[in-house]
Design an enzyme around this catalytic site. Structure first.
Site, PDB file in Angstrom:
ATOM      1  N   ASP A 113      97.147  -5.417   4.628  1.00  0.00           N
ATOM      2  CA  ASP A 113      97.884  -6.579   5.134  1.00  0.00           C
ATOM      3  C   ASP A 113      98.371  -6.256   6.540  1.00  0.00           C
ATOM      4  O   ASP A 113      98.442  -5.078   6.926  1.00  0.00           O
ATOM      5  CB  ASP A 113      99.082  -6.917   4.230  1.00  0.00           C
ATOM      6  CG  ASP A 113      99.509  -8.376   4.394  1.00  0.00           C
ATOM      7  OD1 ASP A 113      98.917  -9.242   3.721  1.00  0.00           O
ATOM      8  OD2 ASP A 113     100.393  -8.650   5.231  1.00  0.00           O
ATOM      9  N   LYS A 164      97.886  -9.989  -6.700  1.00  0.00           N
ATOM     10  CA  LYS A 164      96.473  -9.946  -7.105  1.00  0.00           C
ATOM     11  C   LYS A 164      95.942  -8.520  -7.107  1.00  0.00           C
ATOM     12  O   LYS A 164      95.099  -8.169  -7.935  1.00  0.00           O
ATOM     13  CB  LYS A 164      95.634 -10.869  -6.215  1.00  0.00           C
ATOM     14  CG  LYS A 164      96.031 -12.341  -6.396  1.00  0.00           C
ATOM     15  CD  LYS A 164      95.237 -13.282  -5.511  1.00  0.00           C
ATOM     16  CE  LYS A 164      95.779 -14.699  -5.605  1.00  0.00           C
ATOM     17  NZ  LYS A 164      97.036 -14.891  -4.859  1.00  0.00           N
ATOM     18  N   ASP A 184      92.204 -13.391   0.141  1.00  0.00           N
ATOM     19  CA  ASP A 184      93.161 -14.401  -0.320  1.00  0.00           C
ATOM     20  C   ASP A 184      93.791 -14.948   0.955  1.00  0.00           C
ATOM     21  O   ASP A 184      94.829 -14.482   1.399  1.00  0.00           O
ATOM     22  CB  ASP A 184      94.187 -13.725  -1.238  1.00  0.00           C
ATOM     23  CG  ASP A 184      95.192 -14.712  -1.804  1.00  0.00           C
ATOM     24  OD1 ASP A 184      94.912 -15.918  -1.772  1.00  0.00           O
ATOM     25  OD2 ASP A 184      96.256 -14.268  -2.265  1.00  0.00           O
ATOM     26  N   CYS A 213      95.426 -21.093  -1.735  1.00  0.00           N
ATOM     27  CA  CYS A 213      96.258 -21.920  -2.617  1.00  0.00           C
ATOM     28  C   CYS A 213      96.452 -23.270  -1.934  1.00  0.00           C
ATOM     29  O   CYS A 213      97.555 -23.740  -1.748  1.00  0.00           O
ATOM     30  CB  CYS A 213      97.582 -21.241  -2.954  1.00  0.00           C
ATOM     31  SG  CYS A 213      98.515 -20.706  -1.526  1.00  0.00           S
TER      32      CYS A 213
END
Length: 405
Positions: A255, A237, A300, A353
């Site tokens: 991250d 992304k 995300d 997701c």
């Protein structure tokens, strides 16, 4: 179809590692497929597809074969025999496949197909949870999540147009079609190894599901902005965001895993992207330094991954209620902490997701009620159902932060 001993044995070895040693299916197959240089594309696809098929239908096949975990080698051959029989493949007279009750297999399949947890091959707890959270909708969503995932490409507009990529692949006899509502998406009409193409090596496209591509689209980053991708992983992304920003402005990809960010740097070089900066979240200071500094923040969030079961069928065997409880706790903590990086008037996009309301709209409603979320309001949210889209299941919520008084 004639079964070849070495391909079947390679499949059995892969299943042993996935089921009995808890190894990740994609990593196992990556190693298995390198085992014999003489294997052609068809041989490798037999091993990969058969392994994934048996992983996907593990519960149903084990029930038909009357075997229980941990599966020893004869048990794995019984699972394989069930797979072959249900796929109309004549079994060779190998000693490992002796005494396969072919007729009983078909009868048991018809019988068990009437019960959803066997038909869709899922653990009891997951079936109960899906029904509790989604009601009647669970039936069609879990059925859609058991279908084979399409291969979807995302064209990199910094390097090529959609038409150029289509033509380049068509020359290699790889046919693609566009995806309505997804300006940079191309769906392969048949599975093919696109990673070996020059177009991929030159950064003309990435492989990214159509639903996943809608995240950056909803975030709508503009050239010159400062955008933070707070849970960037290997950066699919982040790369999309940077390409939409035309390499102008700054994308900060963060991250907790440095190796994933290193992979992102490698991909960015290939894609000709140079406005991404990576930062490892190794302390709370990393977030503090960026408080109210971003025009847009993407979270995300780590999630159950239930929306991507088509792609990762082994994850349903690794999940449990405790894991889900912990994930939901993490989601709330990440929302509270990372939302502080949005500047007044800026936007926050929360995405998962997953198709479970408890990870999605329920998380957003709870966040907006807490002190940490009081400055935000919901602009819009989007649920992408696998049964309707044919792609992965996703949720995304766009929030706006009020301007300071």
């Amino acid at each position: 179809m004639k079964l070849h001993r070495n391909l079947v044995f390679a499949t059995i070895d892969s299943l042993h590692m996935i089921f009995n040693e808890q190894k990740q299916a994609d990593k196992v197959l990556k190693n298995t497929l390198k085992r014999d240089k003489r294997w052609g594309a068809r041989d490798r696809s037999f091993i990969a597809e058969t392994t994934y098929d048996i992983v996907r239908w593990k519960r149903l096949y084990a029930e038909i074969a009357e075997v229980k975990e941990p599966f020893d080698r004869p048990n794995l051959f019984r699972l394989f025999a069930v797979w072959a029989t249900l796929n109309g493949i004549k079994l060779p007279d190998w000693k490992q496949l002796e005494d396969t009750p072919v007729r009983r297999i078909k009868g048991r399949f018809d019988e068990l197909s009437k019960i959803r947890k066997y038909r869709e091959s899922i653990p009891d707890w997951l079936d109960e949870l899906g029904e509790k959270e989604l009601g009647k909708r669970w039936d069609k969503e879990i059925a859609a999540l058991n279908e084979l995932a399409d291969v979807v490409l995302r064209v990199n507009p910094l390097k090529a147009t959609v038409v150029e990529v289509q033509n380049e692949l068509a020359d290699l006899e790889i046919e693609t079609e566009t995806v309505p509502g997804n300006p940079y998406a191309l769906k392969l009409k048949e599975r093919a190894n696109v990673f070996s193409t020059e177009a991929f090596k030159n950064g003309w496209f990435e492989v990214q599901d159509a639903s996943s591509q809608l995240v950056a689209q909803l975030l709508d980053p503009k050239p010159g902005m400062r955008v933070i991708d707070a849970c960037a992983g290997a950066g699919g992304k982040s790369l999309h965001i940077a390409s939409l920003m035309e390499n102008k402005g700054q994308v900060i990809a963060m991250d907790i895993y440095e190796n994933k960010l290193n992979e992102l740097k490698r991909r960015a070089r290939r894609d000709g992207i140079h406005n991404i900066e990576t930062r490892v979240i190794d302390s709370t200071k990393v977030i503090k330094k960026l408080i109210e500094k971003a025009d847009k923040v993407l979270i995300d969030a780590p999630c159950s991954g239930l929306g991507v079961l088509k792609r990762n069928p082994d994850s349903k065997w690794k999940m449990d209620p405790e894991f889900l409880k912990q994930i939901k706790k993490n989601q709330a903590e990440i929302l509270d902490s990372y939302s502080r990086m949005v500047k007044p008037g800026g936007e926050l996009l929360y995405a998962t997701c997953s198709i479970l309301p408890s990870e999605n709209d329920a998380q957003i409603k709870a966040f907006l009620k807490r002190d940490e979320g009081k400055d935000f309001s919901l602009v819009k949210d989007k649920k992408i159902w696998p049964s309707e889209s044919g792609f992965d299941g996703f949720y995304m919520a766009l929030l706006k932060k009020n301007n300071a008084e």
